[in-house]
Design a protein around this motif. Structure first.
Motif, PDB file in Angstrom:
ATOM      1  N   UNK A 128       0.711  -1.119   0.015  1.00 30.53           N
ATOM      2  CA  UNK A 128       0.130   0.135  -0.024  1.00 30.53           C
ATOM      3  C   UNK A 128       0.953   1.229  -0.151  1.00 30.53           C
ATOM      4  N   UNK A 129       1.666   1.195  -1.016  1.00 35.99           N
ATOM      5  CA  UNK A 129       2.741   2.552  -1.029  1.00 35.99           C
ATOM      6  C   UNK A 129       1.897   3.894  -1.092  1.00 35.99           C
ATOM      7  N   UNK A 130       0.846   4.078  -1.584  1.00 42.28           N
ATOM      8  CA  UNK A 130       0.183   5.236  -1.687  1.00 42.28           C
ATOM      9  C   UNK A 130      -0.459   5.602  -0.208  1.00 42.28           C
ATOM     10  N   UNK A 131      -0.648   4.717   0.533  1.00 44.21           N
ATOM     11  CA  UNK A 131      -1.146   4.968   2.115  1.00 44.21           C
ATOM     12  C   UNK A 131      -0.185   4.893   2.901  1.00 44.21           C
ATOM     13  N   UNK A 132       1.188   4.525   2.566  1.00 45.20           N
ATOM     14  CA  UNK A 132       1.956   4.128   3.566  1.00 45.20           C
ATOM     15  C   UNK A 132       2.452   5.243   4.514  1.00 45.20           C
ATOM     16  N   UNK A 133       2.566   6.510   4.054  1.00 45.88           N
ATOM     17  CA  UNK A 133       2.662   7.644   5.144  1.00 45.88           C
ATOM     18  C   UNK A 133       1.391   7.929   6.023  1.00 45.88           C
ATOM     19  N   UNK A 134       0.457   7.615   5.558  1.00 44.13           N
ATOM     20  CA  UNK A 134      -0.645   7.845   6.348  1.00 44.13           C
ATOM     21  C   UNK A 134      -0.815   6.528   7.481  1.00 44.13           C
ATOM     22  N   UNK A 135      -0.677   5.368   7.070  1.00 47.25           N
ATOM     23  CA  UNK A 135      -0.645   4.223   7.820  1.00 47.25           C
ATOM     24  C   UNK A 135       0.577   4.319   8.796  1.00 47.25           C
ATOM     25  N   UNK A 136       1.558   4.509   8.327  1.00 48.99           N
ATOM     26  CA  UNK A 136       2.700   4.380   9.482  1.00 48.99           C
ATOM     27  C   UNK A 136       3.160   5.749   9.789  1.00 48.99           C
ATOM     28  N   UNK A 137       2.226   6.329  10.551  1.00 47.90           N
ATOM     29  CA  UNK A 137       2.514   7.731  11.085  1.00 47.90           C
ATOM     30  C   UNK A 137       3.327   7.546  12.291  1.00 47.90           C
ATOM     31  N   UNK A 138       4.020   8.857  12.670  1.00 45.70           N
ATOM     32  CA  UNK A 138       4.999   8.711  13.717  1.00 45.70           C
ATOM     33  C   UNK A 138       4.331   8.293  14.917  1.00 45.70           C
ATOM     34  N   UNK A 139       3.042   8.588  15.359  1.00 48.86           N
ATOM     35  CA  UNK A 139       2.445   8.274  16.260  1.00 48.86           C
ATOM     36  C   UNK A 139       2.049   6.555  16.376  1.00 48.86           C
ATOM     37  N   UNK A 140       2.012   6.139  15.265  1.00 50.12           N
ATOM     38  CA  UNK A 140       1.408   4.747  15.129  1.00 50.12           C
ATOM     39  C   UNK A 140       2.543   3.864  15.438  1.00 50.12           C
ATOM     40  N   UNK A 141       3.981   4.558  15.109  1.00 56.71           N
ATOM     41  CA  UNK A 141       5.246   3.577  15.158  1.00 56.71           C
ATOM     42  C   UNK A 141       5.618   3.704  16.425  1.00 56.71           C
ATOM     43  N   UNK A 142       5.383   4.874  17.254  1.00 58.09           N
ATOM     44  CA  UNK A 142       5.695   4.831  18.705  1.00 58.09           C
ATOM     45  C   UNK A 142       4.794   4.082  19.359  1.00 58.09           C
ATOM     46  N   UNK A 143       3.568   4.046  19.195  1.00 58.79           N
ATOM     47  CA  UNK A 143       2.740   3.221  20.016  1.00 58.79           C
ATOM     48  C   UNK A 143       3.097   1.739  19.812  1.00 58.79           C
ATOM     49  N   UNK A 144       3.345   1.464  18.478  1.00 57.57           N
ATOM     50  CA  UNK A 144       3.826  -0.064  18.265  1.00 57.57           C
ATOM     51  C   UNK A 144       5.041  -0.484  19.265  1.00 57.57           C
ATOM     52  N   UNK A 145       6.146   0.251  19.370  1.00 56.08           N
ATOM     53  CA  UNK A 145       7.218   0.155  20.203  1.00 56.08           C
ATOM     54  C   UNK A 145       6.689   0.122  21.743  1.00 56.08           C
ATOM     55  N   UNK A 146       5.966   1.122  22.016  1.00 57.42           N
ATOM     56  CA  UNK A 146       5.755   1.073  23.351  1.00 57.42           C
ATOM     57  C   UNK A 146       4.782  -0.308  23.819  1.00 57.42           C
ATOM     58  N   UNK A 147       3.912  -0.653  22.861  1.00 57.01           N
ATOM     59  CA  UNK A 147       3.109  -2.034  22.956  1.00 57.01           C
ATOM     60  C   UNK A 147       4.063  -3.216  22.969  1.00 57.01           C
ATOM     61  N   UNK A 148       5.240  -3.199  22.126  1.00 59.28           N
ATOM     62  CA  UNK A 148       6.208  -4.156  22.190  1.00 59.28           C
ATOM     63  C   UNK A 148       6.744  -4.345  23.556  1.00 59.28           C
TER      64      UNK A 148
END
Length: 307
Positions: A128-148
């Motif tokens: 999903x390259x066209x939606x990549x920036x929207x899907x993998x936002x900074x906030x979402x990435x930080x949440x994934x790391x914190x959840x990990x």
């Protein structure tokens, strides 16, 4: 949280890797080299990713966290191994052993979740390259790391509870170079059947919970790559995943097998533990730098600023 009072021993004895002084000296030099290279390699990755704005993307955000975890994991196990290689008496207190058990679980446990998040990142980028920036936002990435980190802490806490509930009466020799829960089970004078079942179930749940997202992500990635008509396009797209696939194979291939195989005194157990606790943290920065043109270019730019 204190160790239960009816455990009569106060320390464990680690058998280490060898009893031959000459072999121990060689092993000390070997693992000291591995540890120094691991520290330098992972610190370099952290510095390069932080210093180069071109690498301020979700992929390299996860990679910087992976380097931090590898640095922590290696520091949990290798310094103690180096100390014991120079010591006649290889002992560790009960509290120290319990602490090592906790960190031996939390660091690779977090890494397993992080590798899963990195697989999802590659799936979003390729499928999903066209939606990549929207899907993998900074906030979402930080949440994934914190959840990990949160889930790994919870898992490690459960493992430590299993260790606390074991009774240790006389046997105190651990047939290993570090404290791992499977190596403590044979020393316990209490019934360990329930603890073993809980450990296996928790490892399977953790392993499948992190590996299945990787599997399904790459199933979709492979399907997308095969739909590309250009051979060069397929090769270029796959190259963005090859480093991560190697890291996943190294990590899951040794760590999960180690905790699911029967507890024995065989050298295979030691080799598997050395693989994921000492060798993999060394190889990960090499894999991601040698096989990644962006990282190599960033290293040259970063070094050019100082030399």
């Amino acid at each position: 949280m204190a160790w239960r009072n009816h455990s009569t021993i106060t320390e464990f004895i680690l058998i280490g890797l060898s009893d031959d002084p000459y072999i121990e000296a060689l092993l000390f030099v070997f693992f000291l080299g591995i540890y120094l290279l691991t520290v330098m390699g992972n610190l370099m990755m952290l510095l390069v990713i932080r210093a180069d704005s071109r690498l301020h993307t979700p992929m390299y955000f996860f990679l910087s966290n992976l380097s931090f975890l590898d640095l922590c994991f290696s520091s949990v196990t290798v310094p103690k191994l180096l100390k014991d290689l120079l010591s006649e008496k290889r002992t560790i207190s009960v509290e120290g052993c319990l602490t090592q058990v906790f960190f031996v679980f939390i660091t690779p446990g977090t890494e397993a979740f992080l590798l899963s998040a990195m697989a999802y990142d590659r799936y979003a980028a390729i499928c999903h390259p066209l939606l990549y920036g929207q899907v993998m936002s900074t906030q979402f990435c930080v949440k994934l790391v914190l959840i990990s980190w949160g889930l790994a802490c919870l898992h490690a806490f459960v493992i430590v509870l299993l260790a606390i509930n074991l009774d240790f009466c006389e046997a105190q020799t651990i047939h290993h170079y570090i404290c791992e829960l499977p190596s403590l089970f044979p020393l316990s004078c209490s019934d360990i059947s329930i603890s073993v079942d809980i450990l296996i179930c928790s490892i399977l749940l953790h392993g499948l919970g992190t590996f299945l997202p990787i599997f399904f992500s790459y199933a979709r990635i492979v399907s997308t790559i095969l739909s590309i008509n250009s051979t060069s396009g397929r090769s270029k797209t796959f190259s963005t995943c090859s480093s991560h696939l190697i890291a996943v194979t190294l990590f899951f291939g040794s760590g999960v097998i180690r905790y699911l195989m029967p507890t024995t005194d065989s050298s295979l157990v030691l080799l598997l533990s050395l693989q994921y606790s000492a060798v993999t943290p060394l190889l990960n920065p090499l894999i991601y730098s040698l096989k990644n043109k962006e990282v190599k270019a960033a290293v040259r730019r970063t070094l050019g600023k100082y030399f």
